[in-house]
Design an enzyme around this catalytic site. Structure first.
Site, mmCIF file in Angstrom:
data_model
loop_
_atom_site.group_PDB
_atom_site.id
_atom_site.type_symbol
_atom_site.label_atom_id
_atom_site.label_comp_id
_atom_site.label_asym_id
_atom_site.label_seq_id
_atom_site.Cartn_x
_atom_site.Cartn_y
_atom_site.Cartn_z
ATOM 1 N N ASN A 248 64.767 -13.269 -34.273
ATOM 2 C CA ASN A 248 63.858 -13.016 -35.385
ATOM 3 C C ASN A 248 64.580 -12.500 -36.627
ATOM 4 O O ASN A 248 64.065 -12.602 -37.740
ATOM 5 C CB ASN A 248 62.795 -12.001 -34.962
ATOM 6 C CG ASN A 248 61.503 -12.701 -34.563
ATOM 7 O OD1 ASN A 248 60.880 -13.359 -35.388
ATOM 8 N ND2 ASN A 248 61.127 -12.575 -33.300
ATOM 9 N N ASN A 273 56.840 -14.248 -24.705
ATOM 10 C CA ASN A 273 55.846 -14.519 -25.759
ATOM 11 C C ASN A 273 54.670 -15.367 -25.264
ATOM 12 O O ASN A 273 54.645 -15.804 -24.107
ATOM 13 C CB ASN A 273 56.521 -15.153 -26.978
ATOM 14 C CG ASN A 273 57.076 -16.538 -26.668
ATOM 15 O OD1 ASN A 273 56.592 -17.221 -25.761
ATOM 16 N ND2 ASN A 273 58.075 -16.953 -27.402
ATOM 17 N N CYS A 336 55.740 -5.647 -31.006
ATOM 18 C CA CYS A 336 56.322 -6.892 -30.522
ATOM 19 C C CYS A 336 56.663 -7.670 -31.777
ATOM 20 O O CYS A 336 57.424 -7.151 -32.596
ATOM 21 C CB CYS A 336 55.358 -7.630 -29.608
ATOM 22 S SG CYS A 336 53.654 -7.712 -30.196
ATOM 23 N N SER A 337 56.122 -8.840 -31.987
ATOM 24 C CA SER A 337 56.371 -9.530 -33.255
ATOM 25 C C SER A 337 55.295 -9.123 -34.256
ATOM 26 O O SER A 337 55.544 -8.371 -35.181
ATOM 27 C CB SER A 337 56.387 -11.042 -33.044
ATOM 28 O OG SER A 337 57.473 -11.391 -32.211
ATOM 29 N N ASP A 338 54.078 -9.594 -34.025
ATOM 30 C CA ASP A 338 52.998 -9.242 -34.938
ATOM 31 C C ASP A 338 52.220 -8.018 -34.477
ATOM 32 O O ASP A 338 51.402 -7.479 -35.198
ATOM 33 C CB ASP A 338 52.051 -10.435 -35.102
ATOM 34 C CG ASP A 338 52.706 -11.560 -35.895
ATOM 35 O OD1 ASP A 338 53.390 -11.242 -36.895
ATOM 36 O OD2 ASP A 338 52.565 -12.728 -35.517
ATOM 37 N N GLY A 339 52.454 -7.611 -33.248
ATOM 38 C CA GLY A 339 51.817 -6.389 -32.779
ATOM 39 C C GLY A 339 50.367 -6.569 -32.383
ATOM 40 O O GLY A 339 49.574 -5.626 -32.479
ATOM 41 N N ARG A 342 51.410 -8.528 -27.026
ATOM 42 C CA ARG A 342 52.092 -7.643 -26.077
ATOM 43 C C ARG A 342 51.835 -6.178 -26.396
ATOM 44 O O ARG A 342 51.662 -5.353 -25.505
ATOM 45 C CB ARG A 342 53.595 -7.940 -26.110
ATOM 46 C CG ARG A 342 53.916 -9.275 -25.503
ATOM 47 C CD ARG A 342 55.324 -9.679 -25.827
ATOM 48 N NE ARG A 342 55.396 -10.411 -27.081
ATOM 49 C CZ ARG A 342 56.396 -11.224 -27.421
ATOM 50 N NH1 ARG A 342 57.418 -11.377 -26.601
ATOM 51 N NH2 ARG A 342 56.386 -11.858 -28.566
ATOM 52 N N LYS A 378 43.900 -11.644 -31.530
ATOM 53 C CA LYS A 378 43.210 -12.825 -32.057
ATOM 54 C C LYS A 378 42.432 -13.545 -30.951
ATOM 55 O O LYS A 378 42.836 -14.611 -30.484
ATOM 56 C CB LYS A 378 44.235 -13.759 -32.688
ATOM 57 C CG LYS A 378 45.048 -13.070 -33.783
ATOM 58 C CD LYS A 378 45.714 -14.069 -34.704
ATOM 59 C CE LYS A 378 46.895 -14.735 -34.076
ATOM 60 N NZ LYS A 378 47.501 -15.742 -34.965
ATOM 61 N N ARG A 382 43.337 -17.069 -29.283
ATOM 62 C CA ARG A 382 43.930 -16.999 -27.947
ATOM 63 C C ARG A 382 43.027 -17.654 -26.892
ATOM 64 O O ARG A 382 43.497 -18.157 -25.883
ATOM 65 C CB ARG A 382 44.209 -15.539 -27.559
ATOM 66 C CG ARG A 382 45.249 -14.848 -28.422
ATOM 67 C CD ARG A 382 46.649 -15.414 -28.223
ATOM 68 N NE ARG A 382 47.594 -14.759 -29.115
ATOM 69 C CZ ARG A 382 48.048 -15.291 -30.254
ATOM 70 N NH1 ARG A 382 47.649 -16.499 -30.638
ATOM 71 N NH2 ARG A 382 48.894 -14.625 -31.020
#
EC number: 3.1.3.95
Lengths: 546, 495
Positions: A248, A273, A336-339, A342, A378, A382
């Site tokens: 990233n 992910n 995590c990435s966008d939070g 995970r 989301k 999802r």
């Protein structure tokens, strides 16, 4: 209704997937605006909500008719044989249309009418009050306060309006930090542990690239450390595998550099992910769907799907949080990435290990509203509520429920609710029958006017509470009785009641849980009857004395 | 032989014991002829009493003068002893090795064990074949008891009394025995009263490569079917293995000579036919299948008493060679080819069905675990020997105590009784889909993780059930008293 050409087909066969001699039921198939309904010759009804349909497949014509296979998001698989290909084709086309809606307004929740008036509906929505929940946790207090920075969704569109931050973090610091975090998701409070005065906070990854820094972000993390009087250092938990986080950096994102932040201890926990999780579940379902599956193929398929390994990774991360707080008295910041995937899993599960309130029926609803719904997991993307990008679909919330189920298996007396409760919630994240899980964040939900146009799921579950109570629950446990699950690999097992919920022949024919539930109910009635009989008895005795 | 010869160091102080779920404890290690004992002489720690016969394998390690013995048990427990002194450690290790693999059965603990409990019912006489046969004789007159094997001469692995078709005399049985592996001629295993169908078992027919026949065998098997009825000969081996057996003098039935019978090598659908079942010897997989079938078909075999009778009939009397099969277990690296967990596999199958029908069994999981333990290491004589003939020669009835004498006392029964039991007279069809089968945690994870929370939950379940009974009784009593008062009242008021 324009999608429905055929509303009724007779002489349809429903095959039993698990019988060895191709047993089947014959009945009539009905197509309504919201459901596919099969009524067999014994008048037993099978209802399938269009929104639950994940895929429809028309197989090659056979001598007995045209096979139609429907896979549902609640893991139901039905295999029909429709006598005439023409009918099969019509139903197939209709279901394709009906199961994939383009607009939120076409979802079931907007037409579902449980005959409540507006004030009942509103009261339903008020049942879970997050402001109350933060109060219960013990904030605001001398170290934590409510921030109005996001009141108009100006800093972060996917966060809720009301956020708790360290009291010493000024608005410019918050704004500065949010600009340094993916999607503006700056560090905020998720759970406050009143006894330890330590916190679980959450955010998205920093936009650090290879070397970028942000003083406000560094300040905000320091403020979180300082808000914990008992411990100077805090953990920053990046829930991704290290390799993903490093990758990233090339995109200008990444993870915290320990050198730039004072008193942080950085830790990767290696949860994969959404794409890995999606394909893992796919593999698991392929194994389960195999006809005449052998024991060897089942276990090697289960193993190679990696599913239980992922469940264990989430559980281990949550345990890390709980230990940091209980053993080291340290606060933890999770991202995590966008939070929103995970991070939601780990924060909610960590809180559930720490605080027995979340193990009650009401508390569990609160936990989902807080860490999942309000913080912008989301759900619509999802769960694939609308016809959208299939790469956004992922069973992240299902995994959370499975982690909780594993905990209920290890701690059979620590949860007020039973397995049926988890299954029912899972049913409704996909059903689109209630407004709670529609949309992808609070802002979107407000724009959809869900509280005016749809109903909340929770009051309906509470009304039905009897079905969802764990008869062995021992409520005497302390508020902060922490669960310490064993995560040695042998503790992780296939959740048959989730993935084969509708395949009745695979389940025990006698349910201990139901028997004990009924007995508990009966015991209450008997207690009351004894009371009544005793008072009649007393009355008799008194009358005879006078 | 004296045990003392095998025990060079009977006692070592300052030994540290590590075992699952307990903190390490220091104490004195003592070896007796049958036990390994570790006592800490502290009131609050439990002593360890381990039967040598429970020991499956040992490893030893040395770090300087400190020796470590790792003991792996047949019940899958692993414990560790830290022993100061190399010589002591070596002595202890060699004693354990010798004492855990005694050659002579008569040296084993059951011959020395003196029970400290009152025997209410002598288990050696609890399940007599004549009594068992009476259960059938009311329903059918097609079968009889035969004493042809009373000297164990016709079939050394059969009991003295067996059930055979009434129309076949003892002379014919003798001939059939010469045609069946180990002399194991077809005998009745189970009679299904609902439809008169039967399960028989035997050893493989000795057809050999040239297709030997035996008229009496054909007559016997054909005599068990009424005209127009079908039967299945289930060969538990694959067709391939069965064919290979011919080269060694074994073989399988030619369907042409048994016109009403079909031979198969796999499972069949529900259909209501009689069954003859065998593998090679008919002492292992054959017994697993006949006994499991009875668990499914016969409500009585799901009761404690009925299950004991089933073990007695279909395993002990039927000649499952317990002594050989359970001599060693999974940890032992030098086991003989006749060792095999056939009985454990059967118990696991029963546990799987119990999981699927948790209310249809009078016993709980503890009962199955107890049987597993005693099959491998026990103070009782029940599982000693390989068949009735050996047990007779060993005079087990006179010299040892029966496991059933101990189990069938109220204090023991209460531990193995399933509180959820409600008699279920139906046939219980279990699911055999892989998703329905589970790891038997009570056996295989027993020493890997604490079952504290599960045990507490079980206790709570028992409490709810007990409380329910209490409340029911109280309501009934109150109702009765009230009714009495009312009638009395009525009598007083009427003039």
């Amino acid at each position: 209704m324009e999608h429905i050409r055929t509303t009724k087909v007779e002489q349809v066969k429903l095959l039993d997937r698990f019988s060895t001699n191709n047993k089947s039921l014959t009945g009539t198939l009905y197509l309504t605006a919201t459901h596919l309904l099969f009524i067999d010759s014994q008048q037993k009804e099978t209802w399938i909500l269009h929104h639950h349909i994940g895929s429809v497949e028309k197989l090659a014509l056979t001598t007995s008719g045209c096979p139609l296979v429907i896979q549902c998001k609640n893991f139901r698989i039905v295999h029909f044989i429709v006598p005439r290909e023409r009918d099969c084709h019509d139903i197939y086309n209709s279901l394709l249309q009906l199961s994939k809606q383009a607009k939120y307004e076409d979802l079931y929740a907007f037409s579902y009418n449980p005959k409540q008036n507006d004030s009942e509906r509103l009261r339903g929505w008020q049942l879970i009050d997050l402001a109350e929940e933060y109060k219960r946790m013990g904030v605001p207090n001398s170290n934590w306060q409510l921030s109005d920075a996001n009141r108009e969704y100006k800093i972060c569109e996917t966060y809720p309006r009301e956020l708790y931050v360290p009291r010493i973090a000024s608005k410019p610091i918050i704004v500065g930090s949010s600009k340094f975090r993916s999607k503006g998701r700056f560090p905020v409070l998720s759970y406050y542990h009143q006894n330890k005065e330590a916190a679980i906070c959450r955010c998205s990854q920093p936009l650090s690239g290879f070397s970028a820094r942000c003083l406000e972000d560094e300040h905000l993390l320091q403020a979180i450390s300082k808000a914990n009087p008992a411990n100077r250092y805090m953990y920053v938990v990046d829930t991704r595998p290290k390799l993903n986080a490093i990758a990233n950096r090339a995109a200008g994102k990444g993870y915290e550099n320990e050198d730039n932040y004072s008193n942080i201890r950085f830790q990767f926990v290696g949860i994969e992910n959404i794409h890995v999780m999606r394909s893992s579940l796919q593999k698991l379902l392929e194994v389960n769907g195999t006809k005449g599956l052998s024991v060897n193929d089942f276990y090697s398929g289960l193993e190679s799907s990696g599913w239980l390994r992922h469940i264990k990774a989430v559980m281990d991360a949550a345990i890390f949080l709980a230990k940091a707080i209980m053993v080291e008295n340290a606060s933890v910041l999770v991202h995590c990435s966008d939070g929103w995937d995970r991070t939601s899993q780990v924060c909610s599960l960590g809180s559930l290990l720490l605080d027995s309130y979340y193990r009650t029926v009401k508390g569990f609803m609160v936990l989902i509203e807080k860490d999942w719904i309000s913080f912008g997991h989301k759900f619509s993307e999802r769960c694939g509520h609308l016809d959208g990008d299939p790469k956004e679909v992922s069973p992240v919330f299902t995994q959370f429920l499975e982690c909780v189920w594993h905990l209920t298996e290890q701690f059979p007396q620590d949860f007020e609710f039973n397995e049926a409760f988890l299954l029912q919630i899972h049913e409704h994240i996909h059903s689109c029958q209630f407004g709670n899980f529609l949309g992808n964040c609070q802002k979107e939900r407000e724009e959809l006017k869900l509280k005016e146009k749809t109903y909340s799921l929770w009051p309906f579950l509470l009304d039905d509470q009897k079905k969802y109570l764990n008869p062995l629950y021992s409520s005497s446990s302390q508020k902060f009785a922490v669960l310490e699950p064993n995560t040695a690999s042998f503790n992780f097992k296939f959740w048959r009641n989730m993935y084969h919920q509708f395949d009745r022949t695979l389940h025990p024919r006698e349910s201990v849980c139901n028997i004990i539930m009924n007995m508990n109910e009966q015991n209450k009635q008997l207690e009351k009857e004894i009371e009544d009989l005793e008072s009649i008895f007393q009355a008799f005795v008194l009358r005879n004395e006078t | 032989m004296e045990f003392a010869e095998l025990i060079k160091t009977p006692r070592v102080d300052n030994v540290v014991l590590h075992r699952p779920f307990y903190p390490a404890v220091e104490g004195t290690l003592c070896l007796t002829g049958h036990h390994l004992i570790l006592s800490s002489r502290q009131d609050n720690t439990e002593e360890l009493w381990l039967l040598h016969s429970n020991i499956d394998a040992i490893d030893k390690r040395f770090v300087g003068p400190l020796g470590t013995i790792i003991i792996k048990c047949k019940d899958f427990r692993i414990i560790q002893l830290d022993i100061p002194g190399m010589e002591e450690c070596l002595n202890i290790a060699s004693s354990i090795e010798a004492l855990s693999t005694l050659d002579s059965i008569t040296l084993m603990y059951p011959f020395f064990y003196r029970p400290m409990f009152e025997v209410i019912e002598d288990g050696w006489h609890s399940f007599l074949p004549e009594q068992e046969f009476e259960l059938y004789s009311s329903a059918t007159s097609d079968w009889r008891l035969s004493y042809v094997n009373k000297e164990f001469a016709v079939c050394p692995s059969y009991p003295p009394i067996v059930i055979v078709p009434k129309s076949i005399d003892d002379e014919a049985l003798r001939k059939v025995a010469t045609f069946r592996h180990g002399g194991r001629f077809p005998v009745l295993s189970y009679y299904h009263k609902k439809n008169g169908m039967v399960i028989m078992r035997s050893g493989q027919p000795l057809t050999g490569t040239n297709g030997r026949r035996c008229k009496e065998d054909e007559k016997l098997i054909n005599a068990t079917l009424r005209a127009g009825k079908r039967g299945y000969i289930i060969d538990t081996r694959s067709l391939n293995v069965a064919q290979q057996a011919r080269a060694k003098g074994g073989g399988f039935e030619q369907e042409a000579h048994y016109p009403q019978w079909r031979r198969i090598h796999k499972s069949i659908e529900r259909e209501g036919a009689s069954i003859l079942i065998h593998g090679t010897e008919g002492t292992d997989s054959t017994l697993q299948v006949t006994s499991l079938a009875q668990i499914i078909l016969e409500p009585r075999s799901r009761t404690i008493r009925g299950f004991e009778a089933l073990i007695e009939r279909e395993w002990l009397q039927a000649g499952h060679p317990f002594q050989q099969r359970c001599a060693q277990s999974a940890y032992c690296s030098s086991k003989q080819k006749w060792e095999s967990p056939v009985f454990l596999l059967f118990l696991d199958c029963v546990w799987q069905i119990l999981r699927q029908f948790p209310c249809s069994f009078e016993f709980n999981e503890n009962f199955l675990i107890m049987l597993f333990e005693h099959a491998y290491a026990s103070q009782f004589g029940t599982f000693l020997g390989n068949n009735e003939s050996e047990r007779c020669k060993l005079k087990l009835q006179q010299k040892t105590m029966s496991l059933w004498s101990w189990v069938n006392r109220p204090s023991e029964l209460s531990k193995v009784t399933n509180p959820l039991f409600e008699a279920n007279s139906l046939v219980i069809w279990p699911s055999v889909a892989p998703q329905s089968l589970q790891l038997w945690e009570g056996i295989f994870l027993r020493w890997n993780r604490s079952s504290k929370y599960l045990d507490e939950a079980y206790e709570e379940m028992v409490n709810i059930i007990e409380y329910n009974k209490e409340l029911q009784a109280k309501v009934n009593l109150l109702r009765r008293q009230l009714a009495e008062l009312e009638t009395k009242d009525g009598v007083q008021e009427s003039p």
